[in-house]
Scaffold this motif. Structure first.
Motif, short mmCIF file in Angstrom:
data_model
loop_
_atom_site.label_atom_id
_atom_site.label_comp_id
_atom_site.label_asym_id
_atom_site.label_seq_id
_atom_site.Cartn_x
_atom_site.Cartn_y
_atom_site.Cartn_z
N GLU A 1 0.87 -1.18 0.00
CA GLU A 1 0.00 0.00 0.00
C GLU A 1 0.90 1.22 0.00
O GLU A 1 1.69 1.42 0.91
N ILE A 2 0.78 2.02 -1.05
CA ILE A 2 1.71 3.14 -1.24
C ILE A 2 1.09 4.47 -0.83
O ILE A 2 1.76 5.31 -0.24
N ALA A 3 -0.19 4.68 -1.16
CA ALA A 3 -0.83 5.94 -0.76
C ALA A 3 -0.75 6.06 0.75
O ALA A 3 -0.93 5.06 1.47
N VAL A 4 -0.48 7.26 1.22
CA VAL A 4 -0.36 7.43 2.68
C VAL A 4 -1.69 7.10 3.36
O VAL A 4 -1.72 6.47 4.42
N ALA A 5 -2.80 7.54 2.78
CA ALA A 5 -4.11 7.24 3.38
C ALA A 5 -4.48 5.80 3.05
O ALA A 5 -4.56 5.41 1.89
N THR A 6 -4.71 5.02 4.08
CA THR A 6 -4.97 3.59 3.84
C THR A 6 -6.39 3.36 3.34
O THR A 6 -7.34 4.02 3.75
N THR A 7 -6.54 2.41 2.45
CA THR A 7 -7.88 1.98 2.00
C THR A 7 -7.91 0.45 1.94
O THR A 7 -8.59 -0.19 2.72
N LYS A 8 -7.07 -0.11 1.06
CA LYS A 8 -7.17 -1.56 0.89
C LYS A 8 -6.62 -2.32 2.11
O LYS A 8 -7.09 -3.41 2.42
#
Ligand code: F6R
Length: 610
Positions: A396-403
């Motif tokens: 997970e690369i985006a700072v805001a977690t989703t997956k």
């Protein structure tokens, strides 16, 4: 927090260093730097700002032929983002330079002692003490000098060191912060996480605490904490390179939102047996241990804590165990009541969050059974729990977690069902229905994402000019409200608050005025009518309400200004669907506001400081 790269190989080091730093930029992005040895001297280029700025600086002044170098991208802790505080930091003699991830807790004492010896400091960082300690401990042997210097440090560190006397090598070591090495034909790569290395090799060596590596183009020689040379076996990384690339999406966050059906399925399916039982290879509690449990404590930070809030409702409902949830930074300092009949579940995507790790250590020290839900393999938290269940969300690369949040919730559903069955609370029929619903969810996640995307893009228009927004819900809807609110604020910089819908009238409702936007999460059937009453209360005070619920409640939602429907599902699982439009809402709002979605201001992906 902070990213480290190193390269010793047969090609020019600088392009590899910049490329590795770009891949790690999500770990910190307020300043960056690289260093190589050239003509017997260290050459350092560092600057405040993003990697792209460092790259342009390097392009104009740094066409170095050196084949060995180190680099760093920083998230400021000690000292503001500035050129001087950027890493690498050089020792007074000029012989050494170091890049560091972590916090040196005794740096003030060390600094005072070094200053008393006449050492002049050029930055405000804790890291600079390491550079000067290297000078002080210099004995002509690179590895031994690094070991002696780090022997004086308290706190957490992963470091890579260059020495002008040895232009063909890097020495690295760690305690508390991760460091990974990989070797291929081009040479040896070092990274603070595997995403920096993945494109060169999938076989990596995780450095254990207090181990040291002497790195050259031919590979690495490893030393244990006593200084004895040791053999280490590589670990094969299952993540592929494509998973760490944008793959045609404008942002990693959008790509990761869309990867949630896969993340959920990959996390759940290996834990469902052919006869539709929930099975865990990695859960080291016996059936007797489970029956003897008296309570569960879930500890995490940020979105992982919000996943824990979902876990609390589901576990209490199914397994009839009291579940407390705690923010890790509170838990660790409040002397919690823990015993051998308490199962402590810690949740962390990165597996490196300092407060969560400290909470785990506290629980381990009090004799609790500990279970870690972690995404990053071989991370500190994964290594220290008595059991670890990996979320299979991929990088997970985006700072805001989703997956990763989605996969954490998936594991919590599995644990709830597992505990309920072992405690004799789930009939064969109920278990089959529960597992069937879990297996059906990836398709429903896909359906929700494709169904609501266009509507959310439209709804996001009214969020763009907002300064404040409120998210309300009850029970599982409240857990979702907390996550929805955090997502919106962290990437769009709109102030938002999540409130338990029934709690608003105890104070916060005074903030509701004409036009205030309230998002009401209302997918939980058993509290739907109660949430509707709260919607009426805010509407009576002039609020505009966007309600999220299932189609079955369409008629009863007559009062709301905007409605967003998710597919029908068992109410216990509705939260996994209603969070999806909320993630998209944050994403599209932030995009329209021109925010840096994958790297929001002041944040970093893995929070290795308190
Ligand atoms: C929010 C977010 C953070 C993390 C938190 C814990 O989108 O990503 O709130 O959830 O920093 O991080 P981990 O899960 O790595 O312990």
């Amino acid at each position: 927090m902070c990213g480290i790269v190193g390269y010793a190989g047969v090609n020019r080091a600088v392009p590899y260093l910049l490329d590795g730093l770009e891949k790690l930029e999500y770990r910190g992005y307020d300043s960056a730097g690289i260093a190589v040895v050239e003509n017997g001297a260290l050459r350092i280029t560092k600057t405040r700002g993003r990697i792209s700025f460092l790259a342009s600086l390097v392009a104009s002044e740094h066409q170095s032929p050196a084949t060995v170098g180190i680099g760093h991208t920083r998230w400021a802790t000690h000292g503001k983002p500035s050129d001087a505080n950027a890493h690498p930091h050089q020792s007074g003699s000029g012989r050494f330079c170091v890049v560091h991830n972590g916090i040196i807790e005794n740096y003030l004492q060390l600094k005072a002692a070094l200053q008393a010896d006449g050492v002049v400091f050029r930055s405000e960082t804790d890291t600079e003490v390491i550079a000067h300690l290297l000078d002080k401990n210099w004995d002509g042997d690179f590895v031994s000098t690094v070991r002696k210097a780090t022997g004086q440090l308290e706190g957490a560190y992963a470091i890579c060191v260059l020495c002008s006397d040895f232009p063909d090598r890097i020495v690295c070591t760690r305690w508390g912060s991760p460091l990974v090495l990989g070797t291929c034909d081009a040479g040896t790569f070092i990274g603070s996480d595997v995403t920096a290395i993945l494109q060169h090799t999938s076989d990596v060596y995780y450095l254990d605490g207090h181990e040291t590596a002497l790195v050259t183009k031919d590979g690495a020689v490893f030393y244990d904490k006593t200084g004895a040379a040791i053999e280490k076996q590589p670990t094969r990384i299952a993540w592929n390179l494509a998973a760490a690339q944008k793959g045609g999406y404008e942002h990693f966050m959008l790509k990761e939102i869309m990867e949630q059906p896969q993340a959920f399925a990959d996390t759940v399916s290996p834990r469902i047996s052919a006869d539709k039982r929930i099975v865990f290879e990695d859960f080291h509690l016996t059936d007797d241990d489970i029956r003897a449990l008296r309570r569960v404590a879930i500890v995490a930070c940020g979105s992982a804590y919000h996943a824990g809030a979902v876990g609390k409702y589901v576990m209490e409902k199914l397994a009839r165990l009291p579940v407390e949830i705690d923010i890790a930074s509170e838990f660790r300092y409040r002397d919690p009541v823990l015993d051998a009949q308490t199962l402590v579940i810690v949740i962390s995507q990165s597996g490196e969050t300092a407060d969560t790790l400290a909470a785990l250590r506290l629980a381990n020290g009090r004799g609790c059974k500990t279970l870690c839900i972690v995404n990053v393999v071989s991370s500190s938290i994964a290594n220290e729990g008595s059991s670890v269940i990996y979320t299979h969300a991929g990088p997970e690369i985006a700072v805001a977690t989703t997956k990763a949040y989605c996969a954490q919730v998936a594991v919590l559903y599995l644990i709830a069902g597992y505990l309920a069955e072992k405690r004799g609370l789930l009939s064969e029929e109920a278990r089959r229905a529960y597992v069937a619903e879990l297996e059906a969810l990836p398709a429903k996640i896909s359906e929700t994402l494709s169904q609501c995307d266009a509507q959310i893009q439209e709804l996001s228009q009214m969020f763009i000019p907002l300064e404040h927004a409120y998210f309300i819900g009850r029970n599982l809807d409240y857990a979702c409200a907390m996550e929805a609110s955090l997502k919106l604020k962290e990437i769009s910089y709109i102030h938002s608050e999540a409130y338990a819908a029934g709690e608003l009238k105890h104070g916060t409702i005074s903030l509701i005025e004409q036009g205030t936007l309230v998002v009401a999460l209302a997918a939980c059937d058993d509290v739907f009518s109660k949430t509707m009453s709260n919607i009426k209360e805010v509407k009576a005070r002039g609020a505009r309400v966007l309600a999220v619920s299932t189609a079955g409640h369409t008629d009863a939602m007559g009062e709301v200004d905007f409605r967003l429907l998710i597919p029908a599902t068992d109410p216990l699982f509705a939260v996994t669907l209603e969070v999806l439009p909320m993630q998209l809402l944050s994403y599209y709002t932030a995009r329209s506001r021109g925010c840096d979605i994958d790297k929001p201001r002041n944040l970093a992906k893995s929070v290795t400081v308190e």
